[in-house]
Design an enzyme around this catalytic site. Structure first.
Site, PDB file in Angstrom:
ATOM      1  CD  GLU A 304      -3.031  -0.971   0.140  1.00 16.62           C
ATOM      2  OE1 GLU A 304      -3.044   0.078  -0.537  1.00 16.62           O
ATOM      3  OE2 GLU A 304      -3.842  -1.897  -0.022  1.00 16.62           O
ATOM      4  NE  ARG A 308      -3.747   2.860  -0.677  1.00 17.37           N
ATOM      5  CZ  ARG A 308      -4.982   2.844  -0.202  1.00 17.37           C
ATOM      6  NH1 ARG A 308      -5.541   3.964   0.227  1.00 17.37           N
ATOM      7  NH2 ARG A 308      -5.674   1.717  -0.143  1.00 17.37           N
ATOM      8  CG  ASP A 437      -6.288  -7.532  -7.486  1.00 21.62           C
ATOM      9  OD1 ASP A 437      -5.275  -7.825  -6.835  1.00 21.62           O
ATOM     10  OD2 ASP A 437      -7.039  -6.588  -7.177  1.00 21.62           O
ATOM     11  CD  GLU A 573     -10.957  -1.646  -8.449  1.00 26.57           C
ATOM     12  OE1 GLU A 573      -9.976  -1.487  -7.691  1.00 26.57           O
ATOM     13  OE2 GLU A 573     -12.128  -1.356  -8.101  1.00 26.57           O
TER      14      GLU A 573
END
Length: 673
Positions: A304, A308, A437, A573
């Site tokens: 993360e 980010r 994913d 998404e």
């Protein structure tokens, strides 16, 4: 007189007559003169002088030879004729150039079978046209100026110029290099077996915009203005109630902390730059310069914080050219490196950026596959900018290791990997949702980032997509929507996370970069499904997870939602994939679908005092049950992709120059020096 004895002894007498004829007389009398008529009469006399048996034998021999000649012509002449015709056809036939729409199309045919080997499709991928000699090639980190709102509308769009370049590109020196083909995907071979080198003598600095980018900006339209208004409303709530903190709690007018590093602010930096919000950007920059400090005793999640914070800082550096953001990126990048100090080189999930220590979660020594394989774009770019190879080396080792692992199912990977052994764990479960994913997304995007030279990455991506088609694709009832389910120990589940809606955009991006045409067809089918995950719900907003009906039942829709799955987190998404689909096809329906989603966000998630909130129940329009949390990715991803979706300027983050990380932060595609 002779006597009788003399007469008896003398020999018998012979009489001769001598006749002399002149040539003229001979001819006139029909004598031999070597003429054709004479020869025919002479042959006929000789033929008549032969016995009947002799004439029969000769006739039989002539007949036999004639039959043999006919048979020989039939067996030899026809194959020679067809071979000649084939050669002529080959000479006349030219390779077809597929039709072009708004941008690069898929240029290769779909694979015939799932098990086609390398080398089956020796065709050339599209090459970019050479730059004019007077244009100096600068570093790949191009400065993107924020769009102006005070410019006049251009009467003609530059799409025709783009199409002309693409058509010209297909004619460029196709025979310069040999090619490697894998299941219909063309890969330009690298000259060496090593990935692109990250050795750079000096840090790169963003250059001014190249000559071809010096064009009048496309004006902002009404839908883009609506996105800007939504961003400002969200930013107002963050600035008023959560300034410098990680996330806004808009209902309680407060904030929540995850890492204590201003996640929302950093995530939104490049969004403000792209939207042209100069005043807000300058306020955020001052906070980064004066208040963003990484030397603190806090545990952060490697994945993360990479996508980010590191990704956001690198992207903002490239767009703005401000070295402040590169210095901050180097700082956080160095502080994250202890995560890679494991026996297997598979990184730990958590790092204390103040103490320089790393550890796995308290309950396991596993890391998720998506997390350890979705930090590569950022660390590779950091090496590319600083010249320090350690960042790229660490993440490349992870990819090479995963490439060799057993436990995959036709390219599909399990969700967990052990940091001690380096082996997959929890085998037999395969999904394109949470925990797996972005592994698939980053296979393609690393290949693009590195100039399409790292063949192992593309091979793994292509195998994985074939695995998806073989094991995870199904069609729902009654509308026959194509969806991606999950596989658990051989049992198929019709469950699809909203996270999976990244896939249509990724497939379209691959097709745009020359992969097989059937990837775009699958992308078109899947984006329809992702839209229906919104359209078939009462609020017009998608839940976190849906289940699809495989059997037609009266009164039932394709989509079923379980109570535990009906929340909406303002995820990006579907809007992300709509952006890719519109950019590559020009089909306005994708903009219309995105506009519906934005209106429903405004209707059900907007908080009057500032900000937007995630909701607990997408099935209850009268009371969607707000959760009092605005995720940082709503500003970093969702609204950014909305703004780009509604733009008709293909040079606003040109996808031939930039690749988005999984948090929607654009990073430059490396250009050979």
């Amino acid at each position: 007189m002779y006597s009788a004895a003399a007469v008896a002894a003398s020999p018998p007498r012979r009489d001769f007559i001598s006749v002399t004829l002149s040539p003229e007389e001979a001819v006139g009398a029909g004598g031999y003169n070597n003429s054709k008529a004479w020869r025919r009469r002479s042959c006929w006399r000789k033929w008549k002088q032969l016995s009947r048996l002799q004439r029969s034998v000769i006739l039989f021999l002539f007949a036999f030879l004639a039959v043999c000649g006919v048979i020989s012509y039939t067996s030899i002449g026809e194959p020679w004729k067809s071979l000649t015709n084939k050669s002529l056809d080959d000479l006349r036939t030219e390779p077809e150039i597929p039709g072009l729409k708004l941008a690069n199309p898929a240029v290769l045919p779909a694979p015939q079978k799932a098990d086609i080997n390398l080398g089956d499709y020796p065709e050339l991928s599209p090459q970019k046209p050479p730059r004019p000699p007077h244009v100096q090639r600068g570093p790949s980190n191009l400065q993107i100026k924020p769009p102006r709102r005070d410019v006049r509308l251009k009467t003609e769009h530059d799409t025709s110029r783009v199409v002309e370049k693409l058509l010209q590109a297909d004619k460029e020196e196709k025979t310069e290099k040999s090619i490697i083909s894998w299941r219909g995907a063309v890969i330009e071979p690298d000259q060496s077996t090593e990935p692109p080198s990250s050795k750079i003598k000096e840090p790169e600095k963003p250059s001014s915009v190249e000559a071809e980018d010096q064009k009048e900006p496309v004006p902002i339209n009404e839908r883009q203005m609506a996105v800007i208004e939504a961003f400002r409303h969200a930013w107002k709530g963050y600035k008023d109630f959560a300034w410098g903190h990680d996330e806004l709690k808009p209902l309680s007018k407060s904030y929540s902390e995850w890492f204590g590093l201003g996640l929302t602010l950093i995530d939104a930096l490049d969004t403000m730059w792209i939207l042209g919000l100069k005043e807000e950007f300058e306020e955020a920059r001052k906070w980064v310069a004066n208040d963003l400090v990484f030397d603190k005793n806090v545990d952060v999640n490697l994945f993360e914080s990479t996508i980010r914070i590191l990704g956001g800082l690198l992207s903002t550096y490239h767009l703005s050219g401000d070295s402040l953001f590169l210095e901050k990126a180097k700082d956080i990048g160095n502080r994250l490196m202890p995560a890679f100090k494991t026996p297997s080189k598979i990184p730990y999930s958590d790092v204390n950026i103040g103490r320089g220590t790393a550890h796995p979660p308290r309950w396991t020594s596993d890391s998720t596959v998506a997390e350890v394989t979705s930090i590569q774009l950022e660390f590779r770019e950091l090496s590319h900018l600083t010249g320090d190879e350690k960042f790229q080396k660490a993440v490349d080792e992870v990819m090479k290791h995963v490439h060799t692992l057993s436990g995959k199912n036709d390219g599909l990977v399990p969700m967990f990997i052990n940091t001690n052994s380096g082996q997959f764990t929890h085998l037999g479960v395969y999904t394109l949702g949470a925990r797996a994913d972005s592994y698939y997304e980053y296979l393609l995007k690393q290949w693009i980032q590195g100039g399409k030279k790292e063949n192992e990455l593309l091979e793994d991506y292509m195998r994985a997509i074939e695995g998806v088609k073989k094991h995870l694709l199904q069609r729902s009832q009654p509308k026959k929507l194509t969806f991606v389910g999950e596989l658990a120990h051989g049992h198929f589940s019709a469950k699809m996370d909203h996270l999976v809606c990244f896939l249509p955009g990724t497939l379209a991006l691959g097709a745009h970069n020359g992969l097989t045409a059937d990837h775009m067809k699958l992308a078109e089918a899947l984006i329809e499904t992702c839209y229906q995950m919104y359209a078939q719900v009462e609020t017009g907003l998608s839940p976190e997870i849906v289940h699809f009906n495989l059997h037609a039942q009266k009164g039932y829709k394709d989509v079923e939602i379980k109570p535990a799955d009906r929340h909406n987190l303002l995820r990006p998404e579907t809007v992300e994939s709509l952006f890719y689909m519109y950019r590559f096809t020009g089909d306005k329906k994708y903009q219309d679908w995105g506009w519906e989603i934005l209106q429903n966000f405004n209707k059900y998630t907007r908080v009057p005092t500032g900000g937007y909130t995630s909701i607990n129940n997408v099935q209850n329009p009268s009371n969607p049950e707000p959760r009092d949390k605005m995720e940082s990715f709503f500003l970093g991803e969702t609204l950014k992709y909305m703004f780009l979706l509604f733009s008709d300027d293909i040079d606003l983050i040109n996808l031939d120059k930039y690749v988005f990380n999984t948090e929607a932060h654009p990073l430059p595609i490396w250009v050979p020096a």
